[in-house]
Every structure is written in C-alpha cells, then in structure tokens.
Design a protein around this motif. Structure first.
Motif, PDB file in Angstrom:
ATOM      1  N   LYS A  73      26.817  33.903  39.107  1.00 40.56           N
ATOM      2  CA  LYS A  73      27.838  34.752  38.496  1.00 40.56           C
ATOM      3  C   LYS A  73      28.807  33.928  37.645  1.00 40.56           C
ATOM      4  O   LYS A  73      28.986  34.182  36.459  1.00 40.56           O
ATOM      5  CB  LYS A  73      28.615  35.510  39.583  1.00 40.56           C
ATOM      6  N   SER A  74      29.450  32.944  38.279  1.00 39.45           N
ATOM      7  CA  SER A  74      30.455  32.148  37.569  1.00 39.45           C
ATOM      8  C   SER A  74      29.823  31.259  36.504  1.00 39.45           C
ATOM      9  O   SER A  74      30.419  31.038  35.446  1.00 39.45           O
ATOM     10  CB  SER A  74      31.246  31.294  38.572  1.00 39.45           C
ATOM     11  N   PHE A 123      40.959  32.605  36.050  1.00 37.15           N
ATOM     12  CA  PHE A 123      40.222  31.909  37.092  1.00 37.15           C
ATOM     13  C   PHE A 123      40.670  32.359  38.477  1.00 37.15           C
ATOM     14  O   PHE A 123      41.701  33.015  38.648  1.00 37.15           O
ATOM     15  CB  PHE A 123      40.394  30.399  36.936  1.00 37.15           C
ATOM     16  N   GLN A 124      39.885  31.963  39.481  1.00 36.68           N
ATOM     17  CA  GLN A 124      40.077  32.466  40.841  1.00 36.68           C
ATOM     18  C   GLN A 124      41.407  32.023  41.445  1.00 36.68           C
ATOM     19  O   GLN A 124      42.098  32.813  42.059  1.00 36.68           O
ATOM     20  CB  GLN A 124      38.923  32.007  41.736  1.00 36.68           C
ATOM     21  N   VAL A 190      50.914  35.862  35.956  1.00 36.95           N
ATOM     22  CA  VAL A 190      51.144  34.924  34.853  1.00 36.95           C
ATOM     23  C   VAL A 190      49.816  34.553  34.198  1.00 36.95           C
ATOM     24  O   VAL A 190      49.714  34.467  32.966  1.00 36.95           O
ATOM     25  CB  VAL A 190      51.882  33.666  35.355  1.00 36.95           C
ATOM     26  N   MET A 191      48.778  34.338  35.021  1.00 36.10           N
ATOM     27  CA  MET A 191      47.451  34.026  34.467  1.00 36.10           C
ATOM     28  C   MET A 191      46.940  35.178  33.602  1.00 36.10           C
ATOM     29  O   MET A 191      46.339  34.966  32.545  1.00 36.10           O
ATOM     30  CB  MET A 191      46.452  33.754  35.593  1.00 36.10           C
ATOM     31  N   ILE A 192      47.186  36.409  34.030  1.00 33.35           N
ATOM     32  CA  ILE A 192      46.782  37.574  33.231  1.00 33.35           C
ATOM     33  C   ILE A 192      47.586  37.609  31.930  1.00 33.35           C
ATOM     34  O   ILE A 192      47.036  37.889  30.856  1.00 33.35           O
ATOM     35  CB  ILE A 192      46.974  38.871  34.033  1.00 33.35           C
ATOM     36  N   ALA A 193      48.881  37.303  32.027  1.00 32.62           N
ATOM     37  CA  ALA A 193      49.719  37.273  30.826  1.00 32.62           C
ATOM     38  C   ALA A 193      49.204  36.241  29.823  1.00 32.62           C
ATOM     39  O   ALA A 193      49.144  36.506  28.616  1.00 32.62           O
ATOM     40  CB  ALA A 193      51.166  36.970  31.208  1.00 32.62           C
ATOM     41  N   ILE A 194      48.812  35.058  30.310  1.00 35.47           N
ATOM     42  CA  ILE A 194      48.263  34.023  29.424  1.00 35.47           C
ATOM     43  C   ILE A 194      46.957  34.510  28.802  1.00 35.47           C
ATOM     44  O   ILE A 194      46.698  34.322  27.612  1.00 35.47           O
ATOM     45  CB  ILE A 194      48.047  32.705  30.202  1.00 35.47           C
ATOM     46  N   ILE A 204      37.424  37.722  30.807  1.00 36.03           N
ATOM     47  CA  ILE A 204      36.547  37.422  31.935  1.00 36.03           C
ATOM     48  C   ILE A 204      37.427  37.067  33.125  1.00 36.03           C
ATOM     49  O   ILE A 204      38.227  36.131  33.057  1.00 36.03           O
ATOM     50  CB  ILE A 204      35.590  36.257  31.614  1.00 36.03           C
ATOM     51  N   ALA A 205      37.313  37.815  34.221  1.00 36.82           N
ATOM     52  CA  ALA A 205      38.121  37.593  35.426  1.00 36.82           C
ATOM     53  C   ALA A 205      37.200  37.161  36.563  1.00 36.82           C
ATOM     54  O   ALA A 205      36.399  37.960  37.047  1.00 36.82           O
ATOM     55  CB  ALA A 205      38.875  38.866  35.794  1.00 36.82           C
ATOM     56  N   ASP A 206      37.305  35.899  36.969  1.00 36.79           N
ATOM     57  CA  ASP A 206      36.433  35.344  38.007  1.00 36.79           C
ATOM     58  C   ASP A 206      37.165  35.371  39.344  1.00 36.79           C
ATOM     59  O   ASP A 206      38.050  34.555  39.594  1.00 36.79           O
ATOM     60  CB  ASP A 206      36.040  33.914  37.631  1.00 36.79           C
ATOM     61  N   GLU A 207      36.806  36.309  40.205  1.00 35.83           N
ATOM     62  CA  GLU A 207      37.443  36.494  41.518  1.00 35.83           C
ATOM     63  C   GLU A 207      38.976  36.483  41.355  1.00 35.83           C
ATOM     64  O   GLU A 207      39.673  35.691  41.995  1.00 35.83           O
ATOM     65  CB  GLU A 207      37.004  35.388  42.485  1.00 35.83           C
ATOM     66  N   PRO A 208      39.520  37.365  40.530  1.00 34.09           N
ATOM     67  CA  PRO A 208      40.951  37.277  40.214  1.00 34.09           C
ATOM     68  C   PRO A 208      41.875  37.627  41.367  1.00 34.09           C
ATOM     69  O   PRO A 208      43.067  37.343  41.310  1.00 34.09           O
ATOM     70  CB  PRO A 208      41.117  38.276  39.069  1.00 34.09           C
ATOM     71  N   THR A 209      41.352  38.266  42.425  1.00 35.54           N
ATOM     72  CA  THR A 209      42.239  38.733  43.499  1.00 35.54           C
ATOM     73  C   THR A 209      41.793  38.283  44.881  1.00 35.54           C
ATOM     74  O   THR A 209      42.304  38.784  45.878  1.00 35.54           O
ATOM     75  CB  THR A 209      42.321  40.274  43.486  1.00 35.54           C
TER      76      THR A 209
END
Length: 691
Positions: A73-74, A123-124, A190-194, A204-209
């Motif tokens: 996946k990653s 990233f995760q 903050v990562m989403i904001a960037i 692309i969101a790799d295991e974001p939560t």
C-alpha cells in the motif's frame, strides 16, 4: 463560542459525496496507475513489493487502499510521489499518469515542482514528519514561498487561513509554536494544512489517523472528506481501519502480497466481498453494532515472503477454497459494473463461505460474576508535581483522580478514553510501577500501596503486563527463548533444567513453534512478536495481566488471532485482564465490563453489553457516535455527532464536571461541583447530573 457536540456537516457527508463522486467520475481521472511494478534489491534477493497494480482516482473522489502490512500500500503511494529510496528501489514496469503527465519519465527537478504543489502527502506520524526545531508557521509557509512565490506577509496570512480551515483555534499564536507544544490531533491537522497549502489536485493520506483517538479521528476525516468534496481534491487514503473505509471512501482497493485482489465501490465490496481475502478481512473486524461473539473469524497463517512469493494466486497458501487451478495467476473478473475480483472461484465463493452463526458469550460474563474480586481499586489518585523553571511555582498534573473500580477472577475489565485521560497511568498504578498519591489498590485483598519494594517482587509473579509495541518491549539482543525464560529465572519459578521445556510449552500455547526460541525479535512478524510478549507474561503463571493497547498496532487479521488467543488463555487459565484500548469495538468484544475515563476520572462504568447498548454519559455517547462501523449502508444512514474541541490540560482541569466545556448538555450547575457517581441500573454507574 461554547464547544458543542453537533451533527458534523449534517448528513451531507453521505448525501453529497455520492453526487460529488459521480460528478467527478464524469471528468478525466486525476491519477491513472497502470500495471505498476516496484522492486527492492536486498542482500537476500529481490523483494517484489508491488506487482501489476492498476487503478485511477477522479476529482472529488476518495479511494481507499486496504490490506495487511507489507501488502504494498505505502510503497505504491511512494512510487507515485517518486520518494522511493534511490539505489535499492526500482520500477521495472508500469505507468503513472497525473493530470496528463507521465510522472515516471519526469526529471527530479520537474518532479520537485509537482510534489507539494499539485500532489501532497500526509504521513502516518506527524511528529516524525514535522521538523521539531522549526516553528509551525515556518513549516506551513515554506511550500507557499517555494511553489507560489508568496512574500512572508502573504504566506503568513495564508497559513492563518489554512489553520482556521482545519479547525485549529487561535491560529495566529499557533504559528509561533513548535510541534511538541501541540496535541497529536492538532499536529495531524497541521500536516493536513501543509498538504492543502498549495491547493493540490491529489492528496495521499497514509494512515493519517492511526495514532489518534476516535473523536479526533472523526474530526480530521470529516474535514478531509468535506475539503475533497468542496475543492474537488482527489484523495487516496491508505488504512487498515475498515470502519473508516466504510464511512468515508467512495471506492476500495484491497491489496494482498503486492497485488490487487479486489476493487469496487465501498457499498459493493462491503456488502458482497468476493475474494476470500477480502471476506476474511471483513469477518475478522469486531463490530460495535453487534453483541460479543464466541470467536472472531481469523485468516490463519501469515502473508508470504515477497522474496519468494508463491506461484499463482498469492493468497493460495492461506485460502480454504484453494484448488489446483489456483497455481495459475487468476485474471481480473468483472462480477458487476465497477466491481472486479482476481479469483478463480469468485462466482462460487459466496456459496462456499456460508458459515453458521456464532453463539454469544453471555455465559462467560455470568461465570465471572460469581467469582471473587481479585483487583479492587478504591478512590485511587496519582498526581505528578511539575515546576516551570528553576524558581517556578510547583503545580500538579492530576493524571488519575479518585478512581474506583474492581475486577473479578476470570473476567476482563475494559478501560477506554482519549489519549491523556489517565488510562496507562492507572495501569501503572495497578502494577505498582508508580506509587498512588491517595487511595487503595488491593490485589487478592492486599493493599499494594502499603507494600515495600521487596514485598512487591512476590506480587509481580502474579501480575504481568503486555505492552502496546512488542518490538520496543522485547530485547533485540536476546533470543525469543531467552526473553521468555528471563522472568522464570528471575523469580526462580522452575529449576534451570526444566526452563527450556517450559519455554517450548509456552510457545506452543501462544500458537508459535518451539524452534522459534532460537530466533531474534527482528526475525518475527508483528503478530508473532506480540505472541512472544504474551508468552513472557504467562511465564510466571500470573493471575492478572494488564493489556496496555496490546492489539492496537496489529493488522486486522493478526489482531483477531491475538484476541482469540487472549480469550482462549483466559478460559484455560482463569486469567483476569485489565484491557486498556481506544478501539471500542475490540473492547466490546473482549470485555465483561467497561469503564470510561475522561481527564483522570471515571465518568461511566457498567457491564459491557449495558454500556454499549444504553450509554448514559454524554461523553460515552459521543465516543460511540464517533466510532465508525464497517458497513457503508449503516454508516451512511445513521446520524453522527462529532465531539469538538481538544481534551483540556490535566494541569488545569475544568472546575466542576471535567467534561462540561465540551458537553452539549452542560449548564451552570455542571461548573459548580464534581458530579457524584450514581447507580442508574444494575452495576451501571454514571457521574453526570443530567443522566
């Protein structure tokens, strides 16, 4: 404005995204991956990490990629971003087209202009992705100045706008803070904001939560779904949480051992999975909307070694429906429009997999209710003194505050709540790794707080712990046999000649082979390492085991195996578990009774079935509303109320009820005094004046 638990985005999250996804699919795809292959050169040979992967993503669409660790996946996402490690990784075949450009043919300089500007990745673990020595504002402003040529003033204004967009309060002052000064949920925002800074076309969101509490997870995913829909951003989300997929994804790609096994809309894949692996994954997930079952369905065995994968179907060695034809690579079959499966027996797997229902485990709870209390916690508190600066005033962190619980022999006491609420600290108090500030912690009718350290040695033979991360809790320089034997040697449980035989016996008890005693932790999979941790805990024949997030880091299928193992051992050996977790479905499945903790206090405490079917405290209700169910039909029909706001600091807890700043029912009376715990039903305790 007061924080409220409100219907997050109404039910638009499901009424509109379907229309948005359909509209998006009328446009050309943002990303097209065609027959992608990725290989890694190692000292042991070539690892075939991705093979023949093909799929596309359209504007405003969220596509989920699911599968066990190591399925590719990653790696496939890193291939799209052109972030594979140079030298060891290569892409021998395949095409990756983004917005009409062939990414694999671009120079590094051309790719740099796209990466971060038009394609962004979350990233995760945000703490490892954010630079700890740079302020938040600088890290958000950096892509704006590089890609959009903004001056500092315009970039700062845009950074404030972005932090407001992702739901961070007081954004102007937050820009001057460092990552360690923010909570986990705020760092992920903050990562989403960037990622959104330059208005990318693909996110692309790799295991974001993965590392987030269920309430913060719900806030962030609702935000991502809403932004995807409103701004037409194509989203790829990589996760092993099938509840998230059911709630938010438009389409699902199921990967196994570097290959795509099944692909289709979320509704089709969840309602009618036709690949045996996809069926196994869905069956292995505990369901929050169902009562406890005797056993979780599991996928026996482990994924294959990609240095030498099996011929034909990769899932064949673990598949109960395998036939001789499975030695050939199965082609993709379109079983219905938009739903494809790579399986020779796709047309008959539903008939083959009709299993009888499993009996509920009410008998287990009934049996435990007649047993003696083995662990009795009364008014326990733990305060940590801290001082800011050399001459600063000493303040107290109230990590555990006036907690009263008990557990009987042979039962499982579940403990749930958000990160920072005091769950792990309470576990450490039970183990006497920390001394309580006040109260009693009685084990087998002995108050542990009054025992000397030398007296605790004998007690620790009967109380053990299974940690969250088996890799960091196992000594990498010791073999598995030495790790399991060490507590037996320290506590002199057996004569030395008998230890090796007992180690082999314990390995078999937890489902491992005796020859694995000669291996080192790095030579085992995550599930196998967790089993070693369980074997080590059992080595001294304990009566109580504290399981601190013991299955949270495991894949769905491995998690099911470990949960079944814990239950089997409980029935065989009469063990009592204190099961600390944030996965509510797992807690419901394994627990006899459950305590809900918030900011150091127990707000609700009841038998598991009672608490999950009839929660009384607003915080418990909010937790259950935020937890996704792996069924798109149910998820898209039920109204959801997402709790807003951050967990208050234990340095300065709210006066009165600790939950009142985030509670939709809060009144002035809630601010005056801590609510007394009342019994609203048989063994159902609630600390709320409105319950």
């Amino acid at each position: 404005m007061k924080n409220e638990v409100v219907p997050s985005l109404g039910n638009r999250a499901f009424a509109e995204p379907a229309a948005a996804a359909v509209a998006g699919r009328l446009l050309p795809p943002v990303l097209e991956i065609d027959d992608l292959h990725v290989q890694f050169s190692t000292s042991h040979g070539t690892v075939r990490a991705v093979e023949g992967l093909s799929y596309s993503v359209h504007p405003g669409e969220m596509v989920a990629i699911v599968g066990e660790s190591g399925s590719g996946k990653s790696v496939s996402a890193l291939a799209v971003m052109r972030l594979l490690p140079p030298g060891t990784a290569r892409i021998p075949a395949g095409r990756v087209r983004f917005d009409g450009k062939e990414l694999l043919q671009l120079s590094e300089e051309e790719m740099r202009r796209i990466r971060g500007r038009e394609i962004a990745m979350i990233f995760q673990e945000p703490m490892t992705s954010l630079n700890p020595v740079l302020r938040i504002g600088l890290q958000i402003m950096e892509p704006l100045t590089i890609h959009l040529n903004m001056d500092e003033r315009a970039a700062r204004a845009r950074a404030i706008e972005l932090l407001t967009l992702v739901g961070i309060t007081d954004p102007d002052s937050r820009l001057d803070q460092y990552p360690h000064q923010l909570s986990g949920g705020m760092r992920q925002r903050v990562m989403i904001a960037i990622g959104l800074a330059c208005n990318p076309k693909l996110l692309i969101a790799d295991e974001p939560t993965t590392a987030l509490d269920v309430t913060i997870q719900a806030q962030i995913l609702e935000l991502m779904k809403d932004l995807s829909r409103r701004l037409g951003i194509a989203v790829i989300i990589i996760t092993h949480n099938l509840g998230i997929v059911a709630r938010y994804a438009d389409r699902v790609n199921v990967m196994y051992a570097a290959r795509l096994a099944e692909s289709g809309t979320a509704e089709r894949v969840f309602s009618r999975p036709l690949h045996p692996y996809a069926r196994g994954l869905l069956a292995a997930v505990p369901r929050l909307d169902r009562g406890r079952s005797a056993k979780l369905a599991t996928i026996e065995g482990a994924p294959p070694n990609l240095l030498a994968p099996p011929e034909g179907c990769r899932f064949r060695p673990r598949c109960k429906f395998a036939i001789d034809k499975c030695h050939e690579v199965p082609p993709f079959v379109a079983v219905e429009p938009g739903h494809v499966v790579s399986c020779h027996r796709a047309s008959e797997v539903e008939e083959l997999d009709r299993l009888p229902g499993q009996a509920a485990t009410a008998a287990r709870a009934a049996k435990a209710n007649g047993a003696d209390v083995i662990l009795d916690i009364k008014h326990a508190s733990k305060f940590f003194p801290i001082r800011s600066g050399l001459f600063g005033r000493q303040r107290m962190i109230r990590a555990v505050n006036d907690v009263t619980l008990d557990a009987r022999r042979g039962e499982t006491l579940g403990l749930v709540g958000e990160s920072g609420c005091g769950k792990s600290t309470l576990g450490r108090l039970v183990l006497r790794l920390d001394d309580p500030t006040a109260g009693e912690i009685r084990f087998e009718n002995v108050d542990l707080a009054r025992l000397k350290r030398s007296q605790m040695v004998a007690v620790r033979k009967r109380m053990q712990v299974i940690f969250q991360d088996p890799y960091s809790s196992l000594n990498p320089r010791m073999t598995v046999g030495q790790i399991i034997a060490e507590p037996m040697r320290v506590h002199e449980v057996l004569p030395k000649p008998q230890v090796a035989g007992r180690v082999a016996e314990l390995l078999q008890l937890v489902g491992l082979f005796p020859y694995m005693a000669l291996r080192y932790p790095h030579e085992l999979s995550g599930g196998q390492r967790q089993r070693v941790g369980i074997a080590r805990a059992l080595a001294v024949n304990p009566n109580v085991i504290v399981c601190d997030e013991a299955v949270s880091a495991l894949d769905v299928s491995i998690q099911g195996q470990v949960i079944n193992l814990l239950e089997d051992l409980q029935h065989k050996l009469g063990l009592t578990y204190l099961f600390i977790a944030h996965d509510l479905a797992v807690v419901r499945h394994i627990s006899s009774k459950v305590a809900v903790m918030y900011l150091g206090r127990i707000v609700e405490y009841a038998p598991a079935d009672t608490l999950f079917s009839s929660p009384k405290h607003p915080y418990t209700q909010a937790l259950l509303a935020a937890a996704p169910i792996p069924d798109p039909v149910i998820e898209r029909a039920r109204p959801r109320r997402i709790i807003s706001g951050e967990l208050p600091s234990p340095l300065k807890p709210p006066v009165g009820c600790v939950f009142h700043p985030r509670c939709p029912l809060a009144t002035e009376d809630c601010k005056k005094a801590v609510p007394a715990t009342r019994e609203l039903g048989p063994s159902h305790m609630v600390a709320c004046i409105h319950a």
